[in-house]
Design a protein around this motif. Sequence first.
Motif, PDB file in Angstrom:
ATOM      1  N   TYR A  88      44.126  44.756  36.222  1.00 24.91           N
ATOM      2  CA  TYR A  88      44.831  44.862  37.506  1.00 24.91           C
ATOM      3  C   TYR A  88      45.822  43.705  37.678  1.00 24.91           C
ATOM      4  N   VAL A  89      45.374  42.498  37.285  1.00 26.28           N
ATOM      5  CA  VAL A  89      46.266  41.329  37.401  1.00 26.28           C
ATOM      6  C   VAL A  89      47.532  41.561  36.583  1.00 26.28           C
ATOM      7  N   ARG A 128      40.828  42.391  35.478  1.00 22.10           N
ATOM      8  CA  ARG A 128      41.784  41.604  34.687  1.00 22.10           C
ATOM      9  C   ARG A 128      43.016  42.443  34.348  1.00 22.10           C
ATOM     10  N   LYS A 159      49.697  44.200  38.304  1.00 19.01           N
ATOM     11  CA  LYS A 159      50.328  43.618  39.499  1.00 19.01           C
ATOM     12  C   LYS A 159      51.518  42.765  39.080  1.00 19.01           C
ATOM     13  N   GLY A 160      51.330  42.034  37.984  1.00 15.16           N
ATOM     14  CA  GLY A 160      52.405  41.194  37.466  1.00 15.16           C
ATOM     15  C   GLY A 160      53.636  42.029  37.152  1.00 15.16           C
TER      16      GLY A 160
END
Lengths: 355, 279, 283
Positions: B24-25, B22, B28-29
Amino acid sequence: MYAVETIELSRVFELKGKSILALDDVNIRIGKGEILGLLGANGAGKTTLVKILSTLLLPSKGSSYIHGHDVVKEAKQVRRIINLVSGGETPGYGMLTVRENLWFFSQLYGLSSSTARERIEMLIRDMELEQYRDVRMHRLSTGYKQRLNLARGFINDPKVLFLDEPTLGLDVINAKHMRKYIREWVNADKTRTILLTTHYLAEAEEVCDKIAIIYKGRIVAYESPSALKSSLSNGVSINVEIFSDPTAIASRNSMVEKISRSSGVLACMLEPSGSDNGYHDYMVKHEGGSYSNGRYDGSISSDGLTRVRIILDDDSKIPDLVSTLVLNGYKVLSVRKDQPTLEDVYMRYIGMREG
Amino acid sequence: MSRGRGNIKDDLILNLKVVYARAYVRLKGLLREPHWSIAEVTIPLLSLCAYIYMYTMLDAPIEYMAFVIVGGAMLAFWSNVLWGVSAQLYWEKETGMLQHYMLSPASRLAVLLGMAAGGALNTTLRSISILLVGTLLFPVEYNLLDINALLIVFLLTITALYGMGMLFASLFLLYGREATHIADLLQEPIYLFSGIYYPVLSSQIFSQAVKLVASIIPLTFGIDAIRLLLIMGKGMEDVLLHIVGLSLLVAILLPSSYIALRKMEDVSKRHGRLTLRWQ
Amino acid sequence: MDREGVIRAVVQGVWLGWKVESNWTNPFVFLTYLIAKPIASVILVGLVFVIGSTASSIQGSREDLFFYTFTGAVFFIYPATIVISLAYLVHEDRAKYEVLKHVYITPSSIQTYIIGRGVASAINASVSVAVSLLVGSIIFSNYFALNLPISASSVDYLTLLSSIPLGVAAFISLGMVLYSINLVTFKLQYSLSEYTTGILFLLSGVVFPPKMLPYPISFIGEVLPTTHFLNVVRSSLLGYNAHESMAYLLLSTILTIAVALIFMRRMESIARVKGTIDRKAEY
């Protein structure tokens, strides 16, 4: 032990002070290696059942088990062995790529890096998503989004997969691909099970081992497709072509009514044909002997012929039926006997309760 | 027994993976949509500049400029807690992602911790950027003598703040559509009481009662202590009360967030409102 | 479209705007939002003033400066509310409710619809302004002995009341520009309005005179309609001659309207070319 078992499962929703019974004493048992199709109209309770079985919603009464685990009390164990794919839902984060989204979901199930990598590659290949592997999800078309969604559903290699109208909004090719994959997936390992809800009778017939018809929260039929068809016992479906004025709706309605009231007629519906005015009428006989009618999506011929599909409880009643039609002034051009289809069964079970 | 330990270990590994995934998301954003980060640094700076000019107009002491900049840097965390953690479960529900989380065996707390960890890391970068740009734009001076105290205060503040965010996440989930209003509603009053643009705990303007109420917000202790350490050259002994206050908040908020999350999930499941969008 | 049609479309836009902003949630929360949030933002500015002036080496009465910052914060609610509401409208209609395409294909013009929604926001803002002015002045007068030098008999009501529709027209036009940008883009839905209100807050003389800013940034402040709107409001509240500020406000409003209409027409055609009117962005 069944893959899925529900015992007198009920669910009541409270809405603005009113109680709505969404599920009413549902009892189903799905064996391992089976695909059960759950058929029903909008609001019949299909999604409510799936939500309860997938731990998203609590039942008001009754119990349910997935591989012997109580869905309410052992939700965590259940979640490890299930997954759910719904038609038209978000398959992941729009800014992540196909591969990243699948990796993300693999981590929600605690897959090791190597297993996750292998499974992601396999699913990308199986879903024919290779060329979209590194494309961000929000750039995919509806069909490919749903392929990704399906891949997400398989990411934990679930023992029980719930598919809630998975082909909703998909074109023929994508839908066909999905159905094929579902069937093959279960065939490959007989400990796998699928509960598929759908509106599409052909879809259910194509992939399901058993079919349950749900109506207003109750399971009204639960058999294999062939057994369901033969549940019309000696039933027979006949297609009758009658010459009549296609624009005279009143006369068609009256015809449907007259046919339906004939001896041995279980259901009667106007058949779709080339031209289309949106609906055709049906009439069905209730078990108690009363009748109800309604309108059914379809079309009416403009070539002067009205095609009627009639379900009779016995083929010996065909001559009487034809006589009734002729006596009522209808010009019968042809009568063709046909095997009952799942649609006939559906009409028999659902149609008779509507109206 | 060994099976039980095995289960605990499996659960722990699973949930650590979830936290990482989570987070990581979030990261990445940050990389995929850099304009979000630019906006989140630039927009608060516009307000900071306005308040610094206001203090200049009033001939306030020069350290007030630094007060505002530190407050603005910490404000980034509050915005992230409010919109990136508290409202996040609600957003996940609106986008249909919540159902995926709820279906999985992952702990919901792990999901929230992942959001918080990713958000905190992201926001730390933004916060440092605000501090740097603000310092470049205005003639501010810092006087840091006790870096250990600063680190302890900062970590405690962030933990308490994100604990509060996780607690709110459950409430927002229950309130559904009203969540955005609640988040919006909380924004200004928090600015008011936590002392983003002015000192609260050391100010004579505020009564003891107001200071006590303001102390419920982890940001209040955090900003005040960081200002004392970073600008006024104070040491650990001067911020002991702050450390105790923040530790208490951490001890209360983290377990509360867990209890609230379970409670809210249960209530939502009973009413069938857990996964319905736009409800 | 005939005159009646335009009026009908504006009224419908106002009605819809009011419904969307009030009916979709608990009225209690809505009222709190309409009142608590603006009051908090005004009190925040007031407290910065109190703390800053208390810490200041210069003592003495500062009511003139308090009046400046306080009225700036209160009346800035108008541009902030309208601009944010219209900038967010695209996201709301296109992605959230998915009604933009339906609105767009009707014979009524989208500009009329936006004006209607902008007027609904202005009505909301008027409530917030009135309550914030009242509550804020009571709090600062009672707790901090800071009184506003406003006398009911000396207020130039005519100028004050005519400056509001002029200002609202300029802010709706500004909102229309942001709406247009959001119509052809997807990634600025949230940040654009925040950037704009942040810039307006910094440059328009809300809490400090724009001439304190370095040139040429201060010049930008001088041409913004928000600056002139606040000048007219302050002058009329004190009963001073506001003719010059009013003329500037009128001029900047006309200019903003003209720019907005031209810009919107251009962006609309780009939106149709790019097919962004009904496209949803997903994150």
